[in-house]
Design a protein around this motif. Structure first.
Motif: not given
Length: 469
Positions: A195-213
């Motif tokens: 379950r600690p992998i939820r901590q990385i969801s913030g960066i995943a949201r950036k990917f979803a917004m199109g920011d792949f940098s």
């Protein structure tokens, strides 16, 4: 250092051992069930045949009785003839009387009879010529009468096998139920750790917004670390796909603009040309318009096919087809074009090939696409060699050119949608992706090989031949 996988540890330490133990137990139970039913059936047959031999023994001791007549009467009045067939075997080892009235073939093998003549009784489990599984037992009676050597009983194991299958199915249901419970509990336990992998969801949201940098920092060597690596890889792939898509849009726009410009230019020119005074100009202009229109049509068809594939609406109208006919049409289409461009097409056409079950229009489309690429990516004086032959249960079509070739680093990507290995030649970059999908839907393969730039390319199409029934 080896990756420490939580799931792997759990599978090895718990689920793997439990599954193996349950599998061994289940196999042992199934074997015991089968052995019990077969042994019971064998014992029952021996008890019945011993009862028969006891009666025959009484008749053999009665000097006034006709042994052969008593044998025949016993077979005709055998009470279990609907389930068991009783046979009388003569001194030559042939079945001469049966309770069913039908004698088996003279060359039928009877291992139980051979065993009985050697050891005093014999049994055999096997299959009849029709495929039915049977159990047979034999007992010798040579001491009772010289005319007969043994009596034999044969019964079908179909009903017993069906019962065994029912028990086997029940065992498997229990086995799968236990495995399901163990997996459910184990996954719940593993999930509580991951379950600690939820901590990385913030960066995943950036990917979803199109920011792949941005990329996720990976400091773990278990499932969390594996997930971080996978997401970073996904970002790389999405970034590449986005760049390829933009390049595709630019390429298609250019490909569409070029023929449209030619069509518009010649259409405007022909508006002011007198067909009577300038027939050559008129013919040339119309020819350009027709050629560019066909080029546009081909591009639009590729785009439509690709769209249908993406939406899952791409279908085949399959029937038995002649690959040579469709390949010959495709070769004919490009023979004149290649000749005008001083390129040579060599078609090694066989006399006959097996038929293929498929969509002839789609297969012809693949041939046209592959030959078009071979001609397109060749220069003046180059050669395109086309072969068709049978290999095992497959029909193989090979298209080899001596053109520009493909870099080894690009070979794995040339069938990817939107990808163009050579940007100096026209094309949308989806033709091979469509062709590969069509061949895959036919159960075949499309492979591309090249030794490098300037060394030519070989495309090999393999389709399963239709088997005669």
């Amino acid at each position: 250092m080896a990756k420490k996988s939580i799931t792997k540890r759990w599978i090895i330490n718990n689920l793997g051992v439990v599954v193996l133990a349950l599998l061994i137990i289940s196999m042992a139970i199934v074997y015991a069930i089968q052995n019990y039913f077969y042994s019971s059936a064998r014992q029952y047959l021996f008890s019945r045949i011993n009862a028969v031999t006891s009666v025959l023994s009484v008749h053999s001791q009665d000097s006034s009785a006709n042994f052969s007549a008593e044998m025949r009467t016993m077979l005709e009045t055998f009470s279990d003839k609907d389930k068991i067939e009783l046979m009388a075997i003569n001194s030559k080892g042939r079945v001469v009387l049966t309770s069913s009235g039908f004698s088996p073939d003279a060359d039928d093998i009877m291992p139980d009879y051979v065993q009985a003549m050697e050891t005093g009784e014999g049994s055999h489990t096997g299959r009849m010529r029709g495929g039915e599984k049977i159990l047979a037992v034999s007992v010798p009676i040579t001491s009772m009468n010289n005319e007969y050597s043994a009596v034999r009983m044969v019964t079908s194991l179909t009903e017993i096998d069906n019962t065994i299958k029912t028990y086997t199915l029940a065992v498997m249901v229990v086995f799968l139920t236990v495995i399901f419970i163990i997996i459910t509990i184990g996954l719940y336990f593993a999930g509580s750790i991951v379950r600690p992998i939820r901590q990385i969801s913030g960066i995943a949201r950036k990917f979803a917004m199109g920011d792949f940098s941005v990329r996720i920092e990976n400091n773990s060597d278990d499932e969390i670390g594996e997930l971080c690596t996978a997401i970073n890889h996904m970002a790389d792939e999405l970034s590449t796909a986005e760049a390829m898509k933009n390049e595709f849009i630019s390429s298609v726009s250019h490909e569409l603009r070029t023929p449209l410009t030619a069509i518009k230019g010649w259409a405007e020119t022909l508006m002011f040309v007198d067909s009577d005074t300038s027939p050559d100009t008129m013919k040339k202009g119309v020819g350009v318009i027709v050629n560019e229109t066909e080029r546009l049509q081909q591009m639009v068809e590729e785009l439509l096919d690709f769209s249908r594939m993406q939406n899952g609406h791409f279908t085949l109208q399959s029937a038995v087809m002649d690959v040579l006919a469709e390949l010959g049409d495709a070769v004919l289409i490009y023979s004149e074009k290649a000749r005008k461009e001083t390129k040579e097409i060599i078609y090694d056409e066989p006399e006959m090939l097996p038929f293929v079950f498929g969509d002839k229009n789609r297969i012809r489309q693949v041939f046209i696409n592959v030959i078009d690429n071979a001609v397109k990516y060749s220069s003046a004086g180059d050669r395109v060699t086309i072969k068709a032959y049978e290999s095992g249960d497959n029909v193989v079509v090979s298209v080899k050119d001596t053109g520009v070739g493909i870099k080894q680093s690009d070979l794995a990507k040339v069938k990817t949608k939107f990808y163009k290995a050579n940007h100096t030649r026209r094309g949308s970059g989806i033709g091979l992706a469509v062709a590969d999908e069509i061949i895959s839907m036919h159960g075949g393969t499309l492979s591309i090989d090249s030794e490098g730039e300037g060394l030519g390319t070989t495309v090999t199409i393999t389709l399963p031949a239709k088997k005669d029934k």
